[in-house]
Design an enzyme around this catalytic site. Structure first.
Site, PDB file in Angstrom:
ATOM      1  N   GLU A   1       0.857  -1.188   0.000  1.00  0.00           N
ATOM      2  CA  GLU A   1       0.000   0.000   0.000  1.00  0.00           C
ATOM      3  C   GLU A   1       0.896   1.242   0.000  1.00  0.00           C
ATOM      4  O   GLU A   1       2.010   1.220   0.551  1.00  0.00           O
ATOM      5  CB  GLU A   1      -0.875  -0.012   1.263  1.00  0.00           C
ATOM      6  CG  GLU A   1      -1.760   1.221   1.395  1.00  0.00           C
ATOM      7  CD  GLU A   1      -2.870   1.091   2.429  1.00  0.00           C
ATOM      8  OE1 GLU A   1      -2.923   0.046   3.132  1.00  0.00           O
ATOM      9  OE2 GLU A   1      -3.678   2.024   2.536  1.00  0.00           O
TER      10      GLU A   1
ATOM     11  N   ASN B   1      -6.701   1.581   2.716  1.00  0.00           N
ATOM     12  CA  ASN B   1      -7.426   2.837   2.918  1.00  0.00           C
ATOM     13  C   ASN B   1      -6.964   3.910   1.928  1.00  0.00           C
ATOM     14  O   ASN B   1      -7.745   4.776   1.534  1.00  0.00           O
ATOM     15  CB  ASN B   1      -7.207   3.338   4.343  1.00  0.00           C
ATOM     16  CG  ASN B   1      -7.794   2.387   5.378  1.00  0.00           C
ATOM     17  OD1 ASN B   1      -8.675   1.587   5.059  1.00  0.00           O
ATOM     18  ND2 ASN B   1      -7.308   2.465   6.611  1.00  0.00           N
TER      19      ASN B   1
ATOM     20  N   ASN C   1     -12.167  -0.817  -1.093  1.00  0.00           N
ATOM     21  CA  ASN C   1     -11.521  -1.339   0.106  1.00  0.00           C
ATOM     22  C   ASN C   1     -12.350  -0.997   1.343  1.00  0.00           C
ATOM     23  O   ASN C   1     -12.692   0.178   1.545  1.00  0.00           O
ATOM     24  CB  ASN C   1     -10.129  -0.702   0.266  1.00  0.00           C
ATOM     25  CG  ASN C   1      -9.421  -1.164   1.539  1.00  0.00           C
ATOM     26  OD1 ASN C   1      -9.030  -2.319   1.635  1.00  0.00           O
ATOM     27  ND2 ASN C   1      -9.282  -0.272   2.515  1.00  0.00           N
ATOM     28  N   GLU C   2     -12.671  -1.999   2.128  1.00  0.00           N
ATOM     29  CA  GLU C   2     -13.309  -1.820   3.452  1.00  0.00           C
ATOM     30  C   GLU C   2     -14.388  -0.735   3.423  1.00  0.00           C
ATOM     31  O   GLU C   2     -14.385   0.181   4.258  1.00  0.00           O
ATOM     32  CB  GLU C   2     -12.240  -1.514   4.514  1.00  0.00           C
ATOM     33  CG  GLU C   2     -11.285  -2.668   4.707  1.00  0.00           C
ATOM     34  CD  GLU C   2     -10.327  -2.517   5.886  1.00  0.00           C
ATOM     35  OE1 GLU C   2     -10.253  -1.425   6.478  1.00  0.00           O
ATOM     36  OE2 GLU C   2      -9.655  -3.525   6.205  1.00  0.00           O
TER      37      GLU C   2
ATOM     38  N   TYR D   1      -7.096  -8.618  11.419  1.00  0.00           N
ATOM     39  CA  TYR D   1      -5.788  -8.542  12.077  1.00  0.00           C
ATOM     40  C   TYR D   1      -5.955  -9.086  13.490  1.00  0.00           C
ATOM     41  O   TYR D   1      -6.974  -8.845  14.135  1.00  0.00           O
ATOM     42  CB  TYR D   1      -5.290  -7.095  12.108  1.00  0.00           C
ATOM     43  CG  TYR D   1      -5.002  -6.554  10.726  1.00  0.00           C
ATOM     44  CD1 TYR D   1      -3.793  -6.815  10.089  1.00  0.00           C
ATOM     45  CD2 TYR D   1      -5.950  -5.812  10.032  1.00  0.00           C
ATOM     46  CE1 TYR D   1      -3.530  -6.339   8.808  1.00  0.00           C
ATOM     47  CE2 TYR D   1      -5.696  -5.332   8.745  1.00  0.00           C
ATOM     48  CZ  TYR D   1      -4.488  -5.597   8.142  1.00  0.00           C
ATOM     49  OH  TYR D   1      -4.221  -5.134   6.867  1.00  0.00           O
TER      50      TYR D   1
ATOM     51  N   GLU E   1      -6.550  -9.278   3.392  1.00  0.00           N
ATOM     52  CA  GLU E   1      -5.717  -8.630   4.424  1.00  0.00           C
ATOM     53  C   GLU E   1      -5.776  -9.514   5.656  1.00  0.00           C
ATOM     54  O   GLU E   1      -6.851  -9.684   6.245  1.00  0.00           O
ATOM     55  CB  GLU E   1      -6.230  -7.224   4.773  1.00  0.00           C
ATOM     56  CG  GLU E   1      -5.902  -6.177   3.742  1.00  0.00           C
ATOM     57  CD  GLU E   1      -6.201  -4.756   4.197  1.00  0.00           C
ATOM     58  OE1 GLU E   1      -5.978  -4.443   5.388  1.00  0.00           O
ATOM     59  OE2 GLU E   1      -6.669  -3.975   3.356  1.00  0.00           O
TER      60      GLU E   1
ATOM     61  N   GLN F   1       1.320  -6.484   5.619  1.00  0.00           N
ATOM     62  CA  GLN F   1       1.671  -6.182   4.251  1.00  0.00           C
ATOM     63  C   GLN F   1       3.024  -6.823   3.960  1.00  0.00           C
ATOM     64  O   GLN F   1       3.419  -7.708   4.712  1.00  0.00           O
ATOM     65  CB  GLN F   1       1.673  -4.667   4.060  1.00  0.00           C
ATOM     66  CG  GLN F   1       0.265  -4.057   4.324  1.00  0.00           C
ATOM     67  CD  GLN F   1       0.104  -2.615   3.879  1.00  0.00           C
ATOM     68  OE1 GLN F   1       0.955  -2.068   3.185  1.00  0.00           O
ATOM     69  NE2 GLN F   1      -0.990  -1.980   4.269  1.00  0.00           N
TER      70      GLN F   1
HETATM   71  O1  AHR Z   1      -3.136  -2.707   6.166  1.00  0.00           O
HETATM   72  C1  AHR Z   1      -3.362  -1.506   6.837  1.00  0.00           C
HETATM   73  C2  AHR Z   1      -4.804  -1.041   6.707  1.00  0.00           C
HETATM   74  O2  AHR Z   1      -5.640  -1.941   7.358  1.00  0.00           O
HETATM   75  C3  AHR Z   1      -5.361  -0.988   5.308  1.00  0.00           C
HETATM   76  O3  AHR Z   1      -5.069   0.211   4.667  1.00  0.00           O
HETATM   77  C4  AHR Z   1      -6.837  -1.104   5.535  1.00  0.00           C
HETATM   78  O4  AHR Z   1      -7.498  -1.695   4.452  1.00  0.00           O
HETATM   79  C5  AHR Z   1      -6.947  -1.910   6.810  1.00  0.00           C
HETATM   80  O5  AHR Z   1      -7.826  -1.361   7.706  1.00  0.00           O
END
Ligand code: AHR
Length: 504
Positions: free
Chosen positions: A27, A72, A173-174, A245, A293, A350
């Site tokens: 990113e 993001n 994205n999200e 995450y 992700e 990432q």
């Molecule tokens: O990977 C970091 C961020 O986590 C990304 O930009 C977003 O998609 C997620 O919330």
């Protein structure tokens, strides 16, 4: 001594592992691009400004696909800013990360980098501030093979006569997240994604599309978001995304090691929701999942370091991973392998510097974090047929679940040479585990190699000068007849490679 047993049979198969399970993510965030993969003028960079040390580590990891350019970031991104003569590219405020984006590295540079790295591209679109028109233009720019259209000619003028031929695209994205630029309700997003998908496939019918699922399973709209969005896009997309995450901010190792249970439940819930919509639509089409992700992420959130706004490539989200994180990443990889029938794409988020297995020093050195190792192992030995393991083992209780298996394990059958790889984590904090592998219809196998990531010091970390946490070969495995017995030391990630005994 803990006990575990694993029954594997040629006929118990989950499915072939899609190589895109070994994906990652770059990113425009922090130092992922600038001083991460791209540092023109550095003695360790090549003629294109790409860091060669990083390229080598990415190739070592055997990453197959890289999602780009966000995250993001993408929800405020204008792709046109990132093409054409570098000197003319505008500097923009990146509102997602409070940074200044110079656009010195853009679309053509990423395509070139991905070819050198040997990875496919998963291109994310801005459905935050933009929509159908820009999406069709971008697909035409990237993929239209014929001369004479406005955007294929522009691509040629910008230096690429050949189309980029990008096959995999994320529809935003999200978009369920209130933090997202251009955040939408499920119906707003679903309609936009449907119409965008339709138009993109009119430009290039060969592309595959990923619709946004929830940002994580704790979102209040999780479930309803998926069913509503799929109600709009089911016929138009091939994949639904999952993001999650995992964290240990309460310093509760037992619960943290149960993250794979949480991931497994998340995947099962999304599969159920997809199949529910399939039923409602009387569809024959199976929706596949893109876990685009996933990782451990919490260390950098705990540091209350103030970063000045609008800096170019500030240090952001530079989690330093410890041995415990590597164990968890190993269990998450095992979980993905065990859903190989439905999870076709996964991106470790990432790749470089930002919550990443690879770190760089601006002075020109690159190094491997602890989490590099389980990813490397699974990417190396996790390709083949994912077998359905019948697992029996001791369990432990923690604040999240009453019975967590002490053993996480997945097995891959490599048809070409009839070898088998078993991945196993002994989550017991104190006791070794005796693991008995019953190979049934496979016949007689021997242990060819057993290597281990020893995480006994859970908080050990690597750094630019030391690889304290790295895999080592062990020799303590026992073999007995049709069953193989292996000792798994407490808090270890294990890769056990089995070879067939040839009978003449
Ligand atoms: O990977 C970091 C961020 O986590 C990304 O930009 C977003 O998609 C997620 O919330």
């Amino acid at each position: 001594m803990k006990k575990g047993s694993l029954i594997l049979d040629k006929d118990y198969r989950i499915g072939k592992v899609d190589e895109r399970l070994f994906g990652s993510f770059i990113e425009h965030l922090g130092r992922a691009v600038y001083t991460g993969i791209y540092q023109p003028g550095s003695p360790v960079s090549d003629e294109d400004g790409f860091r060669v040390d990083v390229l080598n580590l990415v190739r070592d990891l055997n990453v197959t696909v890289v999602r780009y350019p966000g995250g993001n970031f993408v929800s405020g991104f204008r792709w046109e800013d990132s093409v054409g003569p570098v000197a003319n590219r505008p500097k923009r405020l990146d509102l997602a990360w409070n940074s200044l984006e110079t656009n010195q590295f853009g679309l053509h540079e990423f395509v070139k980098w991905s070819r050198k790295a040997g990875v496919d591209i998963m291109m994310a679109l801005n459905l935050g501030t933009r929509g159908i028109e820009d999406a069709r233009n971008l697909v035409e720019y990237c993929n239209h093979p014929e001369d004479g259209s406005y955007f294929s000619e522009l691509r040629k003028r910008n230096g690429s006569a050949q189309p980029f031929d990008i096959k995999l695209w994320c529809l935003g994205n999200e978009m369920d997240g209130p933090w997202q630029i251009g955040h939408k309700t499920a119906d707003e997003y679903g309609r936009l994604a449907q119409e965008t998908a339709k138009v993109m496939k009119l430009v290039d019918p060969s592309i595959e599309l990923v619709a946004c699922g929830s940002s994580n399973s704790d979102m209040p709209t999780f479930g309803i978001w998926e069913s509503t969005v799929l109600g709009h896009v089911y016929e138009y997309v091939e994949y639904l995304s999952l993001h999650q995450y995992y964290r240990n901010d309460m310093d509760d190792t037992s619960s943290f090691l149960a993250s794979s249970t949480t991931m497994d439940r998340f995947i099962r819930s999304v599969i159920s929701t997809c199949d529910y919509v399939k039923t409602l639509k009387h569809s024959n089409k199976l929706m596949y999942l893109s876990f685009d992700e996933w990782n451990v992420w919490f260390h950098s959130n705990k540091q209350d370091k103030e970063v000045a706004p609008w800096m170019e490539a500030p240090s952001l989200l530079e989690d330093i991973y410890d041995a415990e994180d590597a164990l968890v990443v190993g269990t998450l990889l095992i979980t993905l392998l065990k859903h190989a029938d439905r999870v076709k794409i996964a991106c470790l988020a990432q790749l470089v510097n930002v919550i990443a297995p690879i770190m760089t020093e601006p002075d020109g050195r690159a190094w491997k974090q602890t989490i590099f190792y389980p990813f490397f192992d699974v990417s190396m030995y996790g390709r083949g047929i994912s077998l359905e393991p019948v697992i029996t083992c001791d369990t432990y209780g923690c604040s999240m679940y009453s019975a967590v298996p002490c053993l996480d394990s997945a097995a891959i059958f490599h048809e070409e040479d009839e070898t088998i790889t078993v991945f196993a984590v002994n989550k017991s904090l104190k006791e070794p585990m005796e693991l008995v592998c019953d190979l049934r219809s496979f016949g007689k196998y021997v242990i060819v190699a057993h290597h281990v990531l020893d995480c006994s010091d859970l908080h050990a970390v690597n750094d630019v000068d030391h690889q304290y946490v790295c895999t080592k070969t062990v020799k303590e495995s026992k073999e007995e007849g049709e069953k193989l017995t292996v000792t798994l030391m407490p808090k270890t990630w294990n890769v056990i490679r089995l070879g067939k005994v040839k009978t003449c």
